[in-house]
Design an enzyme around this catalytic site. Structure first.
Site, short mmCIF file in Angstrom:
data_model
loop_
_atom_site.label_atom_id
_atom_site.label_comp_id
_atom_site.label_asym_id
_atom_site.label_seq_id
_atom_site.Cartn_x
_atom_site.Cartn_y
_atom_site.Cartn_z
N ASN A 1 62.47 70.64 53.86
CA ASN A 1 63.62 70.74 54.76
C ASN A 1 64.25 72.13 54.75
O ASN A 1 64.82 72.56 55.75
CB ASN A 1 64.67 69.70 54.37
CG ASN A 1 64.22 68.29 54.68
OD1 ASN A 1 63.98 67.94 55.82
ND2 ASN A 1 64.09 67.48 53.65
N THR A 2 64.12 72.84 53.64
CA THR A 2 64.78 74.13 53.49
C THR A 2 63.80 75.27 53.26
O THR A 2 63.98 76.38 53.76
CB THR A 2 65.78 74.09 52.32
OG1 THR A 2 66.66 72.97 52.50
CG2 THR A 2 66.61 75.36 52.27
N PHE A 3 62.74 74.99 52.50
CA PHE A 3 61.79 76.03 52.13
C PHE A 3 60.36 75.64 52.50
O PHE A 3 60.04 74.46 52.63
CB PHE A 3 61.85 76.31 50.62
CG PHE A 3 63.15 76.90 50.16
CD1 PHE A 3 63.41 78.25 50.30
CD2 PHE A 3 64.13 76.09 49.59
CE1 PHE A 3 64.62 78.79 49.87
CE2 PHE A 3 65.34 76.62 49.17
CZ PHE A 3 65.58 77.98 49.31
N LYS B 1 56.55 76.30 50.92
CA LYS B 1 55.86 76.76 49.72
C LYS B 1 54.37 76.80 49.99
O LYS B 1 53.82 75.89 50.61
CB LYS B 1 56.16 75.82 48.55
CG LYS B 1 57.64 75.66 48.25
CD LYS B 1 57.90 74.59 47.21
CE LYS B 1 59.39 74.37 47.01
NZ LYS B 1 59.66 73.27 46.04
N ASP C 1 59.12 62.32 41.07
CA ASP C 1 59.39 63.55 41.83
C ASP C 1 60.90 63.63 42.07
O ASP C 1 61.46 62.88 42.86
CB ASP C 1 58.63 63.51 43.15
CG ASP C 1 58.77 64.80 43.95
OD1 ASP C 1 59.56 65.68 43.55
OD2 ASP C 1 58.09 64.93 44.99
N GLY D 1 55.86 59.13 52.85
CA GLY D 1 56.15 60.57 52.85
C GLY D 1 54.95 61.39 52.43
O GLY D 1 54.24 61.05 51.49
N ASP E 1 54.95 64.20 51.00
CA ASP E 1 55.13 64.73 49.65
C ASP E 1 54.68 63.71 48.61
O ASP E 1 54.11 64.06 47.57
CB ASP E 1 56.59 65.14 49.42
CG ASP E 1 57.59 64.06 49.81
OD1 ASP E 1 57.20 63.06 50.43
OD2 ASP E 1 58.78 64.24 49.50
#
Length: 245
Positions: free
Chosen positions: A9-11, A13, A116, A93, A95
């Site tokens: 949502n923000t970064f 990787k 997680d 998800g 992730d």
């Protein structure tokens, strides 16, 4: 060389693999996504790419990568190196898929519980028969702090503390820290205990940006491992599985 991309949502990787070894990893704000990825593929000899995203990222990037590389956009139709028994795979998800694949790669044919710790604390279990059975989702540590502030009039919004926390808070701030962080640790410990009682030879893997705050869980236990690159290892495992088919 394989490139794994994890868009949050923000970064965003990214990690570069030579077979199973990470040779480079980078993190950038989501606003730099397009430039960031194109810069990596220009600098390194990338052959295969897998992208996992929890947001609606620009499809132009997918088209660009697919036109030049063996490219996989992870979704519920992607071939996985484990049997997915989740009843609603289309809602699972990405992730969580990556984390389970990472557990599958690191602890093959073993009962594994992945924890997680991020925006939410997610628990995922894969058994020794390589079957993913599901897990649980609970509020993350920062979400718990935010809830206390949002649903009350006077409790302040605090940031997690990386220092020692007293069980018995002697102020409102100390009480919030104890309730949120030690409460999360107690939750995680009890979930581990429940899985340990039910499944023999259980390995537990901690990952996620907030796993620092769950370190007390690892105290005195030799079956708990921390791995900040678990999702990338899982994405690479999925990528290799599909390339080799």
């Amino acid at each position: 060389m394989n490139l794994t991309i994890d868009i949050g949502n923000t970064f965003v990787k990214a990690a570069l693999f030579s077979i199973n070894k990470i040779i480079d990893s980078q993190t950038k704000p989501i606003a730099e996504l397009d430039f960031f990825i194109k810069k990596i593929v220009k600098e390194f000899s990338v052959e295969n790419i897998i992208l996992s995203s929890v947001i609606n990222h620009p499809q132009e990037l997918d088209s660009f990568l697919a036109s030049k590389y063996h490219f996989i956009l992870l979704d519920h139709t992607t071939r996985l190196p484990f049997l997915n028994e989740y009843l609603s795979p289309e809602t699972l998800g990405k992730d969580r898929i990556g984390a389970v694949a990472g557990a599958c790669a690191e602890f093959a044919n073993q009962n594994v519980l992945v924890i997680d710790a991020g925006t939410c604390i997610k628990y995922d279990f894969i058994n020794s028969n390589n079957e993913y059975l599901g897990g649980a989702i609970s509020p993350g540590i920062k979400m718990r702090y935010a809830a206390l502030n949002n649903y009350t009039q006077k409790l302040p919004l605090l940031e997690p503390s990386s220092g020692f926390l007293e069980l018995t808070g002697n102020s409102t701030i100390a009480s919030i820290h104890s309730g949120v962080q030690l409460g999360a640790v107690a939750e995680v410990n009890e979930i581990i205990n429940l899985y340990t009682e039910k499944h023999k030879n259980l390995a537990v893997i901690l990952t996620g940006g907030d796993m620092l705050y769950l370190k007390p869980v690892m105290s005195g236990k030799n079956n708990i491992f921390a791995d900040s690159f678990l999702i990338h290892k899982g994405l690479n495992h999925i990528l290799k599985y599909n390339v080799d088919i």
